[in-house]
Motif scaffolding. Structure first.
Motif, PDB file in Angstrom:
ATOM      1  N   SER A  60      -5.372   9.980  -4.311  1.00 41.57           N
ATOM      2  CA  SER A  60      -6.074  10.594  -3.174  1.00 41.57           C
ATOM      3  C   SER A  60      -5.212  11.610  -2.447  1.00 41.57           C
ATOM      4  CB  SER A  60      -6.524   9.517  -2.190  1.00 41.57           C
ATOM      5  OG  SER A  60      -7.532   8.745  -2.761  1.00 41.57           O
ATOM      6  N   SER A  89      -2.864   5.522  -5.318  1.00 41.54           N
ATOM      7  CA  SER A  89      -4.000   6.321  -5.799  1.00 41.54           C
ATOM      8  C   SER A  89      -3.608   7.792  -5.863  1.00 41.54           C
ATOM      9  CB  SER A  89      -5.217   6.135  -4.890  1.00 41.54           C
ATOM     10  OG  SER A  89      -5.093   6.929  -3.738  1.00 41.54           O
ATOM     11  N   ASP A  91       0.871  -1.184   0.000  1.00 36.04           N
ATOM     12  CA  ASP A  91       0.000   0.000   0.000  1.00 36.04           C
ATOM     13  C   ASP A  91       0.909   1.235   0.000  1.00 36.04           C
ATOM     14  OD1 ASP A  91      -1.643   2.130   0.621  1.00 36.04           O
ATOM     15  OD2 ASP A  91      -2.563   1.228   2.390  1.00 36.04           O
TER      16      ASP A  91
HETATM   17  C1  LIG Z   1      -2.574   3.692   4.678  1.00 35.25           C
HETATM   18  C2  LIG Z   1      -3.706   4.079   3.793  1.00 35.25           C
HETATM   19  N1  LIG Z   1      -4.022   3.305   2.738  1.00 35.25           N
HETATM   20  C3  LIG Z   1      -5.068   3.611   1.937  1.00 35.25           C
HETATM   21  C4  LIG Z   1      -5.844   4.714   2.159  1.00 35.25           C
HETATM   22  C5  LIG Z   1      -7.035   5.001   1.277  1.00 35.25           C
HETATM   23  O1  LIG Z   1      -6.667   5.238  -0.002  1.00 35.25           O
HETATM   24  P1  LIG Z   1      -7.726   5.506  -1.174  1.00 35.25           P
HETATM   25  O2  LIG Z   1      -8.282   6.874  -0.965  1.00 35.25           O
HETATM   26  O3  LIG Z   1      -6.892   5.404  -2.390  1.00 35.25           O
HETATM   27  O4  LIG Z   1      -8.769   4.445  -1.120  1.00 35.25           O
HETATM   28  C6  LIG Z   1      -5.569   5.542   3.229  1.00 35.25           C
HETATM   29  C7  LIG Z   1      -6.421   6.712   3.501  1.00 35.25           C
HETATM   30  O5  LIG Z   1      -6.197   7.517   4.358  1.00 35.25           O
HETATM   31  C8  LIG Z   1      -4.459   5.223   4.059  1.00 35.25           C
HETATM   32  O6  LIG Z   1      -4.170   5.986   5.117  1.00 35.25           O
END
Ligand SMILES: Cc1ncc(COP(=O)(O)O)c(C=O)c1O
Length: 498
Positions: free
Chosen positions: A336, A334, A304
């Motif tokens: 994001s 992503s 991730d």
């Molecule tokens: C460690 C981690 N992985 C994934 C995500 C979520 O990612 P996405 O918005 O791409 O679903 C977050 C969101 O805060 C996160 O902190």
């Protein structure tokens, strides 16, 4: 009989005078038929009489009768009137109440079907917040700085071209030029080794992990996550009926030992570039060990890589995927944190043999679309807007981070430790073991400040460390000192109680 119905309806309609007459009359007659108060063969009052009884237009009654006839509740016999149909054969058979595994008995049966076991577990550990913006919301970038003009210019171009195929469902894997652009971008910035066919567009890391779990794990399979870990991913696993095991992290990242090593999982989910939420970087030695263990025991690894692009000092580290020679690592990322979370565009880079199944699973399960957004995203990336936005944001976030650190030091000196501040969009303010970080966050929320309790990121309460996860990326520097003062007053009050 006609008169009786008219009086009864009149009483009810008077009680509920806010609703339009047509809707009330339709609803009441339908209800009376369904409940058997107007049985098969009963004759409804003539439209003229009912209209007079209720003081409504005759047309209203005629329309209601027509609607009930269309739906099969009544039928009109020319010259004789309107009669209730026998609908008993259309009603669902009344089954005996199902015995539930837990809480069986009259009360459970009377309240109808309930959530599943895993649904209930999910509901008992929710982490999302309805407020997603402001001091010190973790995991959200400065969305107000998004270069909307450039985005709109590209978007308008795509709408003007008006390619109808972009308005339909997405092809499996997503918009091909975006897959190509991402393969190149991730190769250059994260040392991810791939060709476009291995890139699958998702609606974010959440969806990527959801699909990975569906494809690679069966209900009851063991999954390792880091301890502590992002609650969103933990809850995804819980809701999929997996056995979730938290593996403690140390200064070098995930550190499975003894008992854990004897029970290999199906899937290991890690954040090697920037452990979430504590912020350490997985050492090269640990990466190699993890890859070797996964190879020996046939485990998949999901990397991730949610926010590794923001580092304050030093270059972003290459991905774990780039070291993987056995084809075991699924890389998920992503836009994001790079752009804005509401965009919901993410990607996975999967080993060659998973490319087909991943692309097909996303297409089959979620019927993705958003091709216009994906086509804009492809150009936005290719034209260099992502890179220049990130460059700008990196220095903005660095200034905000410094400002928050300064506020902490000004108030606490070295009495409270700051952890994991070398990268990303948040830091952790460590608190004494006796602190009630949940209570602090609850009170701070009431005063308009968001903070997440570090203890809530742990699976096992006995391992939980206390602290506050504080996001600074979305808070203008001018607001940080005051917002931190409000939070610090809450911290001090609560610490005095503990
Ligand atoms: C460690 C981690 N992985 C994934 C995500 C979520 O990612 P996405 O918005 O791409 O679903 C977050 C969101 O805060 C996160 O902190």
């Amino acid at each position: 009989m006609s008169v009786a119905i008219g009086e009864w309806l009149q009483q009810w309609m008077q009680k509920r005078s806010g609703e339009p007459a047509y809707r009330q009359l339709y609803r009441l007659l339908r209800q009376a038929i369904l409940e058997g108060r107007l049985g098969p063969g009963a004759r409804l009052p003539s439209s003229r009489q009912l209209a007079a009884d209720l003081s409504v237009a005759r047309n209203t009654v005629l329309q209601v009768y027509e609607q009930l006839a269309v739906e099969g509740y009544v039928s009109a016999a020319t010259g004789r009137g309107t009669f209730v149909e026998d609908i008993s054969h259309d009603l669902p058979v009344r089954a005996r109440p199902v015995e539930h595994r837990q809480g069986a008995g009259p009360r459970a049966a009377a309240s109808g079907p309930r959530l599943s076991e895993r649904g209930r577990r999910l509901m008992s550990s929710l982490g999302y917040s309805d407020r997603q913006y402001g001091a010190f919301m973790a995991g959200v970038p400065d969305v107000s700085a998004f270069p909307a003009r450039q985005w709109m210019r590209i978007q308008n171009r795509h709408w003007r071209m008006m390619r109808p195929e972009l308005l339909s469902y997405a092809p499996s894997g997503g918009y091909p030029p975006l897959r190509q652009a991402l393969s190149e971008h991730l190769g250059a910035t994260r040392s991810v080794t791939s060709h476009a066919g291995q890139v699958v567009i998702t609606s974010g890391i959440h969806q990527a992990i959801d699909v990975a779990v569906r494809l690679l794990c069966d209900v009851g399979d063991r999954v390792w996550i880091e301890e502590p870990a992002y609650w969103g991913i933990r809850n995804l696993m819980v809701s999929q009926g997996l056995e979730v095991v938290g593996i403690p992290v140390d200064a070098q990242g995930i550190n499975p030992r003894g008992h854990d090593l004897l029970h290999p999982p199906r899937l290991i989910i890690v954040t090697p570039s920037h452990q979430y939420p504590l912020g350490m970087v997985m050492s090269l030695a640990r990466r190699r060990r993890l890859l070797e263990y996964a190879r020996q025991h046939g485990c998949w690894i999901l990397e991730d890589d949610y926010d590794s692009d923001f580092r304050y000092g030093g270059r972003p580290l290459p991905s774990l995927q780039g070291l993987d020679e056995a084809g075991l690592v699924i890389y998920a990322g992503s836009f994001s944190k790079m752009l804005f979370p509401g965009l919901r565009v993410g990607y996975v880079v999967v080993p060659e043999r998973l490319a087909g199944p991943f692309a097909s699973a996303v297409a089959e399960l979620f019927r993705e679309g958003q091709l216009i957004t994906q086509s804009v995203m492809a150009d936005f990336l290719r034209e260099g807007h992502v890179t220049s936005h990130m460059r700008k944001m990196r220095s903005r976030y660095a200034a905000r981070r410094a400002c928050l650190i300064e506020s902490v030091h000004a108030r606490y000196g070295t009495a409270l430790r700051i952890v994991g501040d070398k990268a990303g969009l948040h830091l952790v303010l460590a608190l004494p073991r006796t602190a009630d970080d949940v209570a602090i966050c609850r009170t701070a929320y009431q005063r308009g400040i968001m903070a997440r309790p570090l203890s809530s990121y742990y699976l096992l309460p006995e391992r939980a460390q206390k602290g506050l996860v504080l996001g600074y990326a979305g808070v203008p520097e001018a607001d940080i000192p005051n917002a931190f003062t409000v939070l610090a007053d809450v911290i001090d009050t609560e610490l005095r109680k503990s």
